[in-house]
Structures are given as structure tokens and as C-alpha cells.
Design an enzyme around this catalytic site. Structure first.
Site, short mmCIF file in Angstrom:
data_model
loop_
_atom_site.label_atom_id
_atom_site.label_comp_id
_atom_site.label_asym_id
_atom_site.label_seq_id
_atom_site.Cartn_x
_atom_site.Cartn_y
_atom_site.Cartn_z
N TYR A 1 0.81 -1.23 0.00
CA TYR A 1 0.00 0.00 0.00
C TYR A 1 0.84 1.28 0.00
CZ TYR A 1 -3.97 -2.93 1.58
OH TYR A 1 -4.95 -3.88 1.70
N HIS B 1 -1.44 -11.82 1.40
CA HIS B 1 -2.32 -10.77 0.87
C HIS B 1 -2.98 -11.12 -0.47
CE1 HIS B 1 -2.51 -6.10 0.06
NE2 HIS B 1 -3.69 -6.68 -0.06
#
Ligand SMILES: NC(=O)c1ccc[n+]([C@@H]2O[C@H](COP(=O)([O-])OP(=O)(O)OC[C@H]3O[C@@H](n4cnc5c(N)ncnc54)[C@H](OP(=O)(O)O)[C@@H]3O)[C@@H](O)[C@H]2O)c1
Length: 313
Positions: free
Chosen positions: A58, A118
Site C-alpha cells: 500500500y 495478501h
């Protein structure tokens, strides 16, 4: 703020979690400065949020690290993630360790509370469980991770095939699942099992674009009607969810969307992602309001009962 126990981890967590990814990435999408992004995280903490979700991919771990630097470590639950598929699939041990150590440096801590694999797609799950998980277990034994989690790739897997496999295995203490009032398929496919096994459950995609942008909602509804998943006369095509708004009901569709997820049995934490202080305050307020009136909830369940192929993005 209300707090709950994150399943078998035993962690005490706020029902509202701060999502540092999604489209907004704390305001990074809109080129907000480090200071503004840090202020957003601090505002969330001031409002009682103690759960912060970020990820290697991110670009917000450093922001989180700076924002929590002055807070006693045990007061914050940090969730972060190893990007998947691994860049170096042949050497998972090396790559997972390197990724975690980098995350720890950026977060300015020596352990993360929850470390996830993830966005695992169904076809990649066998690799995640056989090649990656053993290294996470080792890192947990070293004290760098407290609990191991897995998050789904909701866009590619909106009907939760990966999580169905993962929950059968029972290795993962925490999962992250896409759930919202448009796609409620996690109720039968995921929450029924997480509740049975007391797995910690994080909800993502509560709002996204369809539930925060009226034009996008009209488009999504029109597609669902077109494909026969929603009855033609179920909603007003101009304002599809207008029955949710009004006195004693929700103030906005976003308000309704967060409250709908918040009271879903099995959902421990609802993540909210935003780059706006104003939205953050409103969303946390929504997540601390009472449930929607039962007739509204029942109608949402009926209208969207067949939908399991969209994300609300
Ligand atoms: N596979 C995975 O592991 C995965 C995938 C996706 C997300 N996640 C995690 O889940 C978290 C939550 O997902 P998300 O960020 O997509 O969350 P979300 O809360 O469903 O949606 C966020 C979007 O809604 C908008 N929004 C939020 N509050 C609003 C309001 N009050 N009014 C109007 N618009 C509003 C935001 O824009 P503004 O910035 O304008 O508010 C943003 O574009 C992420 O941040 C991330 O931590 C994980």
C-alpha cells in the site's frame, strides 16, 4: 467506540478498523502530504480505533509507523500483509522474512499483531498453505508475528472460493473477506464457518464505489437487473436504495452500508478506508450507531439474495 474479541486470537479490538489501503490509501490517491495522512491515522486513534490495517504493497506502512510512534505499542493492533504471489516463488523463506523485516522497520516496531498473506486467489492457495505458511509459523515462533492471517482477492474471487479452502484447513487465525449489502455471499460461505471455528474476521469493501457514488450504484443495479440477479421491480432505478434513508433509518447510503456490515453475525471488525477526515469521523460514527431497522435489513437480504459475482467497486 465499542470493542470486541477478535475470535481465537483473544485480541481486544475496536469494531471499527482503519483501512490504510483500498482506493484512498489514507489520502495518498489524492497526493495528500505525509503530515495529512499521519493526522488521519491519529484522528482515528483519538476516536477510539485501535486496529490499523496496512500492507507491504500500500505504501502506507511508514505513515502508520510515524503516526503510532508515540503510542504505547500494546495499545495498537497492527495488521499488515505480505504481497502475494511472491515475487520470488522459488525462495519463499527468504522473501517472506525480507518482507516482514522491511514492514517492521517501516512500522517502527519489532512485532506485528497479525501478518497476512495478501489477496490469495483460489489457484494460488495450495502454494500459500504449503510453501509460505511454514515460514510464517517460524517467524511467529521467533516473536515477530503474533497471529497469522489470510486475505482474499475479492475482485477476482467474489464468491470466496479461496476462503472456503482456507477455512477447511483451519490454519489461519484471522481472515479478511469482502462483504457488503450488495454481495452478501460471505454469510453462508465464510461467516458460518468462521463462527464455528472462532476465526477472527475482518470485513473489507463495506462501501467502495457503488455505495459511495450514486451514479455507480445506478449502474451496478442496472447490471444486476439485466443479468436477472435482482428483480426488475425490487428497487427504484433512479435511487435504488432510497428505502434505507429517513427518520429512524440511515442518514446516507454510506451510513447504511457500514451499519449493515457492523451488525452482521461473525464480522468482528469493519474496515473503513478514506483519505478524508470528515469521512473518517462520519464513518466511525456510523459504525457506532444502532443496527438498521429490521424491515430494511430483511429487504436487503431479499433483494440481493442471489448476488455473489460483484464487489461493489
Ligand atoms: N485483499 C485485501 O487484502 C484487501 C483489498 C482491499 C482492501 N483491503 C483493506 O480493507 C480496507 C477497507 O477497504 P476500502 O478502503 O476499500 O474501504 P471502504 O471503506 O469500503 O471504501 C473506501 C472508499 O469509499 C470512500 N468513502 C469512505 N467513506 C466515505 C464517505 N463517508 N462518503 C463518501 N465516500 C466515502 C473512500 O473515498 P474517500 O477517500 O473520498 O473517503 C474510498 O474510495 C482497505 O483500506 C485495506 O486496508 C484489503
Amino acid at each position: 467506540m465499542e470493542y470486541t474479541t477478535l475470535g481465537r486470537t483473544g485480541l481486544r479490538v475496536s469494531m471499527a478498523g482503519l483501512g490504510c489501503g483500498g482506493p484512498s490509501r489514507l489520502g495518498r490517491r489524492d497526493n495528500k502530504s505525509d503530515e495529512e495522512c499521519i493526522a488521519l491515522v491519529r484522528q482515528a486513534l483519538d476516536l477510539g480505533v485501535n486496529f490499523v490495517d496496512t500492507a507491504e504493497s500500500y505504501g502506507t506502512e511508514e505513515i502508520v509507523g510515524k503516526a503510532i510512534a508515540a503510542v504505547p505499542r500494546e495499545k495498537i493492533i497492527i495488521s499488515t500483509k505480505k504481497a502475494f504471489p511472491l515475487a520470488d516463488r522459488k525462495h519463499p523463506a527468504k522473501e517472506v522474512r525480507k518482507g516482514l523485516e522491511q514492514s517492521l522497520r517501516k512500522l517502527r516496531t519489532d512485532y506485528v499483531d497479525i501478518y497476512h498473506v495478501h489477496g490469495v486467489e483460489p489457484g494460488d492457495y495450495p502454494y500459500a498453505s504449503t510453501e509460505v505458511l511454514p515460514h510464517l509459523v517460524k517467524l511467529r515462533a521467533e516473536g515477530k508475528i503474533r497471529f497469522i492471517g489470510i486475505t482474499e482477492a475479492f475482485v477476482e474471487d467474489p464468491n470466496h472460493r479461496m476462503l472456503e479452502q482456507a477455512l477447511k484447513d483451519g490454519y489461519w487465525d484471522v481472515i479478511m473477506v469482502g462483504f457488503n449489502l450488495l454481495n452478501q455471499s460471505a454469510r453462508s460461505r465464510v461467516f458460518s464457518k468462521t463462527m464455528e471455528d472462532n476465526v477472527g474476521t475482518l470485513v473489507m469493501f463495506a462501501v467502495r464505489r457503488a455505495l459511495s457514488q450514486p451514479k455507480r450504484l445506478r449502474e451496478v443495479l442496472a447490471e444486476l437487473v439485466q443479468t436477472g440477479l435482482v428483480a426488475r421491480d425490487a428497487c427504484n432505478p433512479e435511487e435504488p436504495l432510497d428505502f434505507l434513508i429517513g427518520e429512524g433509518k440511515a442518514s446516507t447510503i454510506v451510513d447504511a452500508a457500514y451499519r449493515y456490515c457492523r451488525y452482521e453475525p461473525g464480522a468482528h471488525i469493519v474496515l473503513s478506508g478514506t483519505g478524508s477526515l470528515e469521512h473518517l469521523k462520519a464513518n466511525i460514527e456510523s459504525l457506532t450507531k444502532p443496527p438498521l431497522p429490521p424491515p430494511a435489513t430483511t429487504r436487503l437480504k431479499e433483494i440481493f439474495a442471489k448476488v455473489d459475482c460483484i464487489t461493489g467497486n
